[in-house]
Design an enzyme around this catalytic site. Structure first.
Site, PDB file in Angstrom:
ATOM      1  N   GLU A  33       0.818  -1.218   0.000  1.00  0.00           N
ATOM      2  CA  GLU A  33       0.000   0.000   0.000  1.00  0.00           C
ATOM      3  C   GLU A  33       0.847   1.260   0.000  1.00  0.00           C
ATOM      4  OE1 GLU A  33      -2.590  -0.046   3.431  1.00  0.00           O
ATOM      5  OE2 GLU A  33      -1.019  -0.759   4.762  1.00  0.00           O
ATOM      6  N   CYS A  58      -7.266  -6.113  -1.256  1.00  0.00           N
ATOM      7  CA  CYS A  58      -8.267  -5.937  -0.195  1.00  0.00           C
ATOM      8  C   CYS A  58      -8.732  -4.489  -0.065  1.00  0.00           C
ATOM      9  CB  CYS A  58      -7.737  -6.447   1.134  1.00  0.00           C
ATOM     10  SG  CYS A  58      -6.274  -5.587   1.692  1.00  0.00           S
TER      11      CYS A  58
END
Ligand code: PEP
Ligand code: MG
Length: 577
Positions: A431, A502
């Protein structure tokens, strides 16, 4: 009638009456209290003062409180005990017929202003102490108002300047029709929770709460990002028809629940759910999910309550595992700070919270905070298919430090005679752009990767995920993002390790086609999104998805990518466009 336009963050529409929820983060609006309700309001005030004092006494008795902290909390307690404080608050509520929260805010504003005028370091510090005490009382009052929602005779539309993630998580899904706020972006935590509860939500609505009071009728259009205040009968009729259509679509999606997430040409996809608390597992299973791909454990921390112990963690993880019946539970270690809960609500604010000492960085700095969680993860792995996921990894250095701490937890548990399962897969969230760029190196030292696009988008495009003013720049389909995601998926395929996605992007059926075409075979989405994503998977072939993805890879703008994906989705599942 008035129409406000904001940022649509959770689809669907709702028609209902407003319930205003103030937040402690900003000046509390003046809420009028009718004469007949003043006594009840004074009871609320007394209950809040007691609750605030109980919170302080809990902190004073908690382990790890040093003499300095104890002196500060004792002083706070003395302020709360002072009868003059109560007298003044009671007088304001009675004389001005205002809410207890408004009286508290007004009292402390005056006090802080007087301290600040003294221009002395000592008094400046006292001013921040006063704010602390104020927050404690306001938190008790706001929690109380939130609990009041349960007593209302009909479900309501919650309106707020902003809601903290824990306030949103505490909203009762059965009593809340929709949610609207003045600030916030598409992947702010509040938005994510609204989506997971299937609640239409619009954020970034400017100063809308000034136009609303308890009971105002509104239409919340979470598809178009609009809120209609005091709608006319024709608008209400139009939206009632939309509600009927939405219900029909939901029933259609429910039918795919028990079928596997398998493409038309036989590729089986692992479609898992994201959860905030163990009880969310039920919705994931009910929606037909294959396990939990992301457990956001920071929500085990509740502001104002003592931190969870190692045993509390073990209990939470084992409770989730029991419900999962052998399906995987991916436990993400604490992702504190910035848009999420923090373990130190009273710590000085950093200039750039998103880029500061948060998440894994904070955990590595504070073994006392991190170790109980790591030990609990290792212990829980003896009870089911646990995977450990580290957030905010920027490259190999922090990954190795995190893994070393996990190993330390394993060794100490073994020495203490605990059973330690051999197999505890370890993964990292991709991320931060640096981790994506070196994902080929990172993947060699882990068992799996999980792409967190919510943060990857904000860090790559330099767009704050919770700021409505730049929400239009927050574009998952930006060509730079597509290249980064493709690179990470390829790194996983080359190394033979699973890669999941996700972030919220995985739950938008528009992107299912694109991600399948990139080679992604694991998705983790909110429980509500599982049926729609599954339906797209079941209607497409991998060959079709590759064609769409190849086309998108040559596009030069996110608009072109979106147009192409809409066209493909329209052909596959017209009702989802
Ligand atoms: C992400 O960043 O994409 C993610 C899934 O984590 P969170 O939204 O909790 O930051
Ligand atoms: Mg994240």
């Amino acid at each position: 009638m008035e129409i406000y336009t904001g940022v649509p963050v959770s689809p669907g529409v709702a028609i209902g009456r407003v319930f205003l929820l103030e937040t402690e983060e900003r000046s509390v609006p003046e809420r009028h209290v009718p004469a007949a309700e003043i006594d009840a309001e004074l009871d609320r005030l007394d209950a809040a003062l007691s609750e605030a004092r109980e919170g302080l006494s809990g902190l004073l008795n908690a382990s790890g409180v040093n003499t300095e902290m104890s002196a500060i909390f004792s002083t706070h307690d003395m302020v709360l005990q002072d009868p003059k404080l109560r007298d003044e608050l009671v007088a304001t509520v009675k004389d001005c017929q205002v809410s207890a929260e408004f009286a508290v805010a007004r009292f402390f504003d005056g006090l802080v202003e007087r301290f600040q005028q003294l221009e002395d370091q000592y008094f400046a510090q006292r001013a921040s102490d006063m704010r602390d005490i104020e927050r404690r009382v306001l938190r008790a009052l706001l929690g109380d108002r939130q609990r009041k929602i349960a007593d209302l005779s009909e479900p309501v539309v919650i309106a707020a300047h902003d809601l903290t993630p824990s306030q949103t998580a505490n909203l009762d899904g059965g009593r809340t029709l929709a949610f609207l706020s003045e600030v916030g972006g598409p992947t702010s935590h509040t938005a994510i929770i609204a989506r997971s509860m299937g609640m239409p939500a619009v954020v970034g609505l400017g100063d809308i709460t000034q136009r609303l009071e308890d009971g105002t009728v509104v239409i919340v259009d979470g598809n178009r990002g609009q809120v209609i205040v005091d709608p006319d009968p024709a608008q209400i009729r139009r939206y009632e028809q939309i509600l009927v259509g939405d219900e029909r679509r939901r029933q259609e999606l429910d039918r795919v629940r028990d079928y596997p997430a398998e493409t038309r040409d036989g590729h089986v996809i692992r479609l898992m759910g994201n959860i905030e608390v163990p009880s969310d597992v039920t919705s994931v299973i009910e929606a037909g999910g294959d396990g939990v791909g992301l457990f956001r454990t920071e929500f085990l921390y509740v502001e104002g309550k003592p931190p969870p112990t190692e045993e509390d963690h073990v209990d939470a993880y084992v409770a989730a595992l029991r419900q999962l019946g052998g399906r995987p539970l991916t436990i993400r270690t604490f992702d504190f700070g910035a848009d999420k809960v923090t373990p130190d609500p009273n710590a000085a604010r950093e200039p750039n919270p998103f880029l500061g000492s948060r998440s894994l960085r904070l955990c590595l700095e504070r073994p006392g905070l991190f170790m109980p969680q790591l030990r609990a993860i290792v212990r829980a792995s003896g009870y089911g298919a646990v995977r450990c996921l580290f957030p905010m990894v920027s490259g190999l250095e922090d990954l190795r430090r995190a893994k070393a701490m996990l190993e330390k937890a394993r060794v100490s548990l073994r020495t203490e005679g605990h059973y330690v399962a051999e197999d505890l897969p370890v993964g990292v969230m991709i991320e931060i752009p640096s981790a994506a760029i070196v994902s080929d190196l990172v993947v060699e030292e882990v068992d799996f990767l999980s792409i967190g696009t919510n943060d990857l988008i904000q860090y790559t495009l330099a767009v704050d995920r919770v700021n409505e003013r730049v929400a239009y720049l927050y574009q998952p389909a930006h060509p730079a993002l597509l290249r980064l995601i493709t690179q990470v998926v390829k790194a996983g395929i080359d190394a033979g390790r699973p890669v999941s996605l996700c972030g919220e992007m995985a739950g938008d059926p528009l992107y299912t086609i694109l991600l399948l075409g990139m080679g992604l075979r694991e998705f983790s989405v909110s429980a509500r999104a599982i049926p729609a994503v599954k339906q797209v998977i079941r209607r497409i072939t991998v060959e079709q998805s590759r064609e769409a993805t190849a086309w998108c890879a040559t596009a030069t703008s996110h608009e072109d990518v979106l147009a192409r994906l809409r066209e493909s989705l329209g052909e596959l599942v017209p009702s989802l466009v």
